[in-house]
Structure formats: structure tokens, C-alpha cells
Design an enzyme around this catalytic site. Structure first.
Site, PDB file in Angstrom:
ATOM      1  N   CYS A   2      -3.541   3.204   6.772  1.00 48.14           N
ATOM      2  CA  CYS A   2      -2.892   1.917   6.480  1.00 48.14           C
ATOM      3  C   CYS A   2      -2.571   1.260   7.813  1.00 48.14           C
ATOM      4  O   CYS A   2      -2.403   1.959   8.812  1.00 48.14           O
ATOM      5  CB  CYS A   2      -1.545   2.106   5.806  1.00 48.14           C
ATOM      6  N   ARG A  16       0.560  -5.796   5.356  1.00 45.41           N
ATOM      7  CA  ARG A  16      -0.096  -4.516   5.624  1.00 45.41           C
ATOM      8  C   ARG A  16      -1.385  -4.386   4.815  1.00 45.41           C
ATOM      9  O   ARG A  16      -1.596  -5.104   3.843  1.00 45.41           O
ATOM     10  CB  ARG A  16       0.868  -3.402   5.237  1.00 45.41           C
ATOM     11  N   ASN A  79       1.727   6.097   5.710  1.00 45.69           N
ATOM     12  CA  ASN A  79       1.628   7.558   5.771  1.00 45.69           C
ATOM     13  C   ASN A  79       1.913   8.097   7.169  1.00 45.69           C
ATOM     14  O   ASN A  79       1.486   7.510   8.178  1.00 45.69           O
ATOM     15  CB  ASN A  79       0.227   8.002   5.356  1.00 45.69           C
TER      16      ASN A  79
END
Ligand SMILES: C[C@H](CCC(=O)NCCS(=O)(=O)O)[C@H]1CC[C@H]2[C@@H]3[C@H](O)C[C@@H]4C[C@H](O)CC[C@]4(C)[C@H]3C[C@H](O)[C@]12C
Length: 327
Positions: A2, A16, A79
Site C-alpha cells: 500500500c 492511499r 501493513n
């Protein structure tokens, strides 16, 4: 993988890419000021700032991935697998506020109007790993939190909670943020201008192509490479400052790290893709997004909702390409 980024023109934008091999069933979710928020250890909050963001709604509870509040403060969870370590609940020490990782976004955005306020809230927080439910174990994340003046990165690691100034306003995944920033120095010589030949005196080098100033910018999908690529793209970005020009440019910035199906195999026949890309105008409370299957920008405007109400407003993602046939 990400990637998150901030972008400032006349207004402040943030968003994002959510890259993964499957979707949890996310929706653009508006939480109005009187939605009753229940926290695992911190009791109930009946009134708070209104929030809009991407969430998986479980039992009418919004599990936010990224969101912005009506004060223009935004945050995104990415993450941080293998490095995120959460604390145990500490119910003895009165001064500590036990907040579960899945409550971190609503806890911050319901009560802070700036990064400055977040910094003091973080001094009291004990970020714990209590899962939302058996079905949803604790997500190993780190966060970027930003307003129009500054951005920070928050990482809960084995040494405790770390808060970094984030001067480039970007975040990807591993390794930890301080290492990403250190490695950015590898690209200190890059430039949007054509390079000047400093290779060796007496060697005549022909600049045979445009864009050679950024030679060496990594093109792969690893987190460290996406960090460098999106930081370079964002820091050198130029656009007009109207809403359309800014939003359009923002999607181009995150387009530099988009993941196409087939290029990142995470298990046999399973590929990570950019499931959605988001961009919010922090001042206006508008949440824009595209999905892998729909490159047209869709938007939900928080201020078109009744923010004094108490029920969540959920917008399922618009999927499927909308092709504009011209004949
Ligand atoms: C998988 C998502 C992160 C994507 C990402 O960073 N990919 C990078 C892959 S890699 O490391 O580089 O390999 C994260 C971002 C936000 C997460 C969700 C939010 O934290 C909200 C809840 C939190 C619950 O504890 C778990 C379910 C969940 C609904 C999370 C599921 C999942 O972990 C999400 C959707």
C-alpha cells in the site's frame, strides 16, 4: 503493498492505494457526530467529530482503513507485518488510555483537530493488540497522520510507540519509517532536469532521451522502491490549484505506484493489485476514489449528509468500467 501520500495546492489532499490480493468488502462510510462510539476499554463517546473514510462495516461498527474528520485531520493504516508489536492492556495505570489497534482511527479522528493535538494524545495512549473479533484478528499496521501543516508516522514496535516527523508526507510498508528515510539518500542525486555530465572529464556523453535525471529511480513493486518512487513523484509534482487539477494530479502521484494484476504474485496464482485508490480534500470533506475495475473518479461529500444524525451512511464502491463512447 500500500502507499499513502499527502499533497498541498490551495487545499490539502491526502489518500492511499490499498493493495492486496482480496477485498474485505469496503464501503465509503460517513460517521455523523452523534453516532454512538463504543471503545473496548475507554467507554462510550456519544458526540464527536464527523468522519468520512473507507471502512469494512462489521455489526454496524466501521473498521476504518483510512479516513478524514470534519477538522481536516486525516490518517491511513498500512501493513507493517513482522514489525508491528502492540502493548498489553494496562488497566492499573490511570493516566494511560488503552486503545485497540482497530479503534485507533476513530479514537484519534473523533477528538483531535490537528496533528499537534494528536502528538499530545499519543503521549497518553497505550495501543493494544486486542482483536475486534475472532474473525478479525489484530491487523499489523503503521499509520500516517496529517493535516495541512504537517504529517507524522506512528509505529508501534517492540521498543514501544514511535512517532516520526514525516517531511515527505508519504508512507508504504516495511522496513520501518526511519530506515525508509535513510535509504531515500540513495536517490539524492535524482532530478527532474536533464543530468549534467559529471561522469568523467573528457568523456562526451550524449543525453539520448528525456527524463534521464531520474535514472536510478526504482521501478519495482517492493515497499522500499515504492517509497522512493512516490516520494520523488510527490515532491516534484506540479499542478494547478483548482479542485479538478489537484485531484487529477493526486491520482497521477499514486498512479506511479499502482499495482497491475499479474506483477506481484503472493501465492500460487494469487496476485496483489491496487484494489482502490483514495484521495480526500481535507477541508471540504470530499472522499474521491477509483477502483481496479473503475478508473472513473467517484466521490462522496460528507457535507451533503446530515452530520447531526446518529446512523452510519454507507456507500458501496462503484465498480465496473464506465467507458465514454464518443461515437
Ligand atoms: C490489508 C490492508 C493493508 C494493505 C497493505 O498494506 N498491503 C501491503 C501488503 S504487504 O504487507 O506489503 O505485503 C489493511 C489496511 C487496513 C486493514 C483493516 C483495518 O485495520 C480495519 C480492520 C482491523 C481488524 O483488526 C482486522 C480487519 C480490518 C478490516 C483490517 C483488515 C486489513 O488488515 C486492512 C484492510
Amino acid at each position: 503493498m500500500c502507499t499513502a501520500a499527502t499533497y498541498k495546492t490551495k487545499d490539502f489532499y491526502m489518500g492511499r492505494t490499498l493493495d492486496y490480493e482480496f477485498a474485505y468488502g469496503e464501503e465509503v462510510t460517513v460517521m455523523p457526530r452523534n453516532y454512538p462510539l463504543h471503545f473496548r476499554y475507554m467507554g462510550d463517546m456519544s458526540e464527536h467529530f464527523a468522519i468520512i473514510g473507507m471502512a469494512h462495516v462489521a455489526d454496524n461498527y466501521p473498521l476504518y482503513y483510512d479516513a478524514v474528520n470534519e477538522k481536516g485531520l486525516g490518517m491511513a493504516g498500512l501493513n507493517f507485518v513482522g514489525n508491528a508489536v502492540y502493548a498489553e492492556p494496562d488497566t492499573e495505570a490511570d493516566e494511560k488510555e488503552n486503545v485497540s489497534q482497530y479503534e485507533f482511527i476513530p479514537w484519534v479522528l473523533s477528538q483531535c483537530s490537528s496533528v499537534k493535538e494528536v502528538r499530545s494524545l499519543l503521549m497518553r495512549i497505550n495501543l493494544v493488540g486486542t482483536p475486534y473479533s475472532e474473525m478479525f484478528p489484530a491487523a499489523q499496521l503503521h499509520w500516517i497522520i496529517a493535516d495541512e501543516n504537517e504529517a507524522i508516522t506512528v509505529e508501534s514496535v517492540k521498543e514501544g510507540l514511535k512517532v516520526y516527523d514525516n517531511h515527505v508526507g508519504v508512507l508504504t510498508n516495511n522496513p520501518p519509517f526511519d530506515i525508509q528515510m535513510l535509504m531515500l539518500a540513495d536517490y539524492a542525486g535524482l532530478s527532474p532536469k536533464q543530468p549534467v555530465n559529471t561522469f568523467a572529464s573528457g568523456v562526451n556523453l550524449n543525453m539520448y532521451s528525456r527524463g534521464m535525471g531520474a535514472m536510478g529511480l526504482p521501478g519495482d513493486l517492493s515497499s522500499r522502491s515504492r517509497f522512493a518512487r512516490v516520494a520523488y513523484t510527490k515532491m516534484n509534482s506540479r499542478s494547478g490549484d483548482s479542485e479538478n487539477e489537484s485531484v487529477s494530479q493526486f491520482f497521477h502521484i499514486l498512479g506511479s505506484v499502482e499495482q497491475q494484476r499479474g506483477c506481484c504474485e503472493v501465492a500460487d496464482g494469487k496476485y496483489e493489485i491496487t484494489i482502490y485508490t483514495s484521495c480526500w480534500n481535507a477541508a471540504k470533506g470530499i472522499y474521491y476514489y477509483t477502483t481496479y475495475e473503475n478508473s472513473q473518479i467517484s466521490a462522496v461529500d460528507m457535507n451533503r449528509e446530515d452530520l447531526e444524525s446518529s446512523g452510519l451512511k454507507r456507500y458501496p464502491l462503484v465498480n465496473g468500467q464506465h467507458i465514454n463512447y464518443q461515437n
